[in-house]
Enzyme design. Structure first.
Site, mmCIF file in Angstrom:
data_model
loop_
_atom_site.group_PDB
_atom_site.id
_atom_site.type_symbol
_atom_site.label_atom_id
_atom_site.label_comp_id
_atom_site.label_asym_id
_atom_site.label_seq_id
_atom_site.Cartn_x
_atom_site.Cartn_y
_atom_site.Cartn_z
ATOM 1 N N ASP A 1 -22.080 -71.958 -18.473
ATOM 2 C CA ASP A 1 -21.986 -70.958 -19.539
ATOM 3 C C ASP A 1 -21.889 -69.557 -18.967
ATOM 4 O OD1 ASP A 1 -24.648 -71.283 -18.588
ATOM 5 O OD2 ASP A 1 -25.321 -70.014 -20.232
ATOM 6 N N GLU A 2 -21.390 -68.665 -19.780
ATOM 7 C CA GLU A 2 -21.377 -67.231 -19.490
ATOM 8 C C GLU A 2 -20.873 -66.895 -18.089
ATOM 9 O OE1 GLU A 2 -24.929 -65.835 -22.529
ATOM 10 O OE2 GLU A 2 -25.492 -66.486 -20.512
ATOM 11 N N ALA A 3 -19.861 -67.602 -17.656
ATOM 12 C CA ALA A 3 -19.273 -67.340 -16.328
ATOM 13 C C ALA A 3 -18.220 -66.245 -16.449
ATOM 14 C CB ALA A 3 -18.684 -68.629 -15.756
#
Length: 526
Positions: A333-335
């Protein structure tokens, strides 16, 4: 940042009312009015598939014996020993565990032919001569034992009401997540949480072991991850990490309570602790500074380097070896610091590593916008105001056969504040009072996703603002009990008006266990 189908049986709530001690005085309910006491089978949480009160009850007392049945096996005896330990906690009774079904007492009966009960279901029948728990598996006996605990008086001896409960879960996966990366917590605190969760039939503990602020598990092939990357946390505290022996101990402790541990190594983002520990994980070859803030999305492994994939293989290999369960969570996530094409390529290779080590991938729902591997499990943490494209990708993945774990942030995130008066917690997904956390149906929550794709639910507890046990429990309880019911109970039993009364009846039990919980003003605490 970060649902066994069963048809609803008729829930009959006959039987004598049992009085409750007022734990918090007349102010426990708005206006000072105490709620009417609920009949024993009406107090059960999660709500069972079927319950019927009938006949004489059983006198639970000094002469009670737990009988496991000759030839039932060591695992059933272990279930009996643990149940005796749990019941002693409230009663102080001797409760010996003996072989053989003949005689009064609490009888544990393993019936492998009871296919209708499934992998975790049970039947509990109480008469004047005792309580008989029947299940197809030891796990089912354990789940039934937790129901029995709610029928036994909270403090000491008394009657277990006569009747029958026949029960099995709606969803196979019923989880809670703990983040030990933002703030470090010792294994003993996590064990306490396992006990608290297991009594409400939660069967999975997802442990978020790594993030920008800390690396919390020893890795032999990369020792500085824990030694250096673990020596910090949000706000600049000392941090810490678990040894492999401590992690194994937690896994074994949870397994005895039929709770599977799912470890998470977050990648390719949320990796600053690793990048601070090893310069070679950075494309420029320079180690990062350790990080004690709470912002997200700035870190990324060097996805173009083969050394990165050696790291991924060795770390995930060691974690897989330590973990007997089927799942391994790789975050994803949230890369934001990883270009979209690089992200997809990286996740392709990371998923292949998980498969090579004999595990099934779990990842946050951003994987759905990449290329989820066959069988990969998608964990959805979006919320009502989330991007339509993300939801569409998750629905498409579900229709393509990917199982879903639902953790909508504006319902299931235990780190969201209850209201404006809550001291710990965050508000980016909005306030999540107890009613909102309960009032949704996992089977139809994500429009377009078939209920058959829903593996289960999970309640994550992120710890950016949580550094001590009291705040942990305050944020988790009582909301995690609602998530437990959403995962276990039939869809037709999900009703806030009924639930709030049953939740209130759990207050004395939570008090007896010294659990710090939020006295939600719209719950008539008894």
């Amino acid at each position: 940042m970060r649902v066994l189908r069963r048809t609803l049986g008729t829930l009959l709530v006959l039987g004598a009312a049992v009085s409750c001690t007022a734990a918090h005085g007349d102010d426990a309910k708005p206006g000072g009015r105490r709620p009417a006491a609920l009949a024993p089978y009406d107090r059960l949480l999660p709500a069972p598939a079927s319950a019927r009160a009938e006949g004489a009850g059983y006198a639970f007392g000094a002469g009670t014996v737990i009988r496991t049945g000759a030839g039932s096996g060591e695992e059933v005896r272990q279930v009996g020993e643990l149940l005796a330990e749990q019941l002693r906690g409230s009663s102080g009774l001797p409760l010996p565990v003996v072989d053989g079904q003949e005689g009064d007492g609490i009888r544990l009966l393993l019936d492998e032919g009871a296919q209708e009960l499934g992998a975790e279901g049970y039947r509990l029948r109480t008469t004047a001569s005792g309580v008989t728990l029947t299940a197809r598996t030891p796990a089912g006996l354990f789940r039934g034992g937790q129901t029995l605990r709610q029928l036994v008086p909270v403090r000491g001896t008394g009657d277990v009401p006569g009747g029958t409960v026949t029960d099995a879960p709606r969803f196979a996966y019923r989880g809670a997540m703990v983040d030990v990366a933002r703030h470090f917590f010792p294994v003993e605190q996590v064990k306490r949480y396992v006990d608290q969760l297991a009594q409400y039939k939660i069967n999975t503990l997802h442990v978020h072991l790594t993030d920008d602020q800390g690396w919390r598990i020893a890795i032999d092939s990369w020792p500085r991850l824990a030694e250096y990357g673990g020596a910090g946390e949000v706000g600049g505290g000392p941090g810490g990490h678990w040894t492999k022996e401590e992690y194994r101990d937690l896994v074994e402790y949870a397994a005895r309570r039929y709770v599977d541990v799912v470890p998470e190594i977050d990648m390719p983002g949320h990796t600053n602790a690793a990048q601070a520990s090893y310069a070679e994980l950075n494309c420029d070859g320079k180690a990062r500074e350790r990080y004690t803030g709470v912002k997200v999305g700035f870190s990324s492994l060097c996805v173009g380097s083969e050394r990165t994939y050696e790291f991924v293989d060795q770390v995930l290999g060691e974690i897989a070896e330590l973990t007997p369960g089927k799942y391994l969570h790789i975050g994803g996530d949230e890369a934001h610091a990883t270009p979209a094409d690089d992200y997809a390529d990286f996740m392709d290779r990371a998923q292949a590593v998980v498969a090579r080590h004999g595990k099934t991938v779990v990842a946050w729902h951003q994987l759905a916008q990449g290329r989820p591997a066959p069988g990969a499990v998608i964990q959805y943490w979006g919320h009502d105001r989330g991007p339509a494209a993300e939801k569409a990708a998750v629905v498409a993945a579900a229709k393509a056969g990917h199982p879903l774990i639902l953790s909508p942030a504006d319902r299931a995130y235990l780190d969201m504040k209850y209201d404006t008066t809550t001291k710990p917690g965050l508000t980016w997904a909005g306030y999540v009072p107890v009613e909102r956390s309960y009032s949704w149906d996992p089977g139809n929550h994500l429009a377009g996703a078939p209920e058959s794709a829903v593996l289960g639910v999970e309640a994550p507890l992120w710890t950016e603002t949580i550094s001590e046990r009291g705040d942990w429990e305050l944020m988790a309880f009582p909301r995690v009990l609602g998530l437990a019911e959403l995962g276990w109970s039939p869809a037709g039993a999900l009703d806030w008006t009924s639930y709030r009364e049953r939740l209130a009846a759990q207050g004395p039990r939570l008090d007896a266990q010294e659990i710090n919980y939020h006295r939600a003003p719209d719950v008539p605490w008894s």
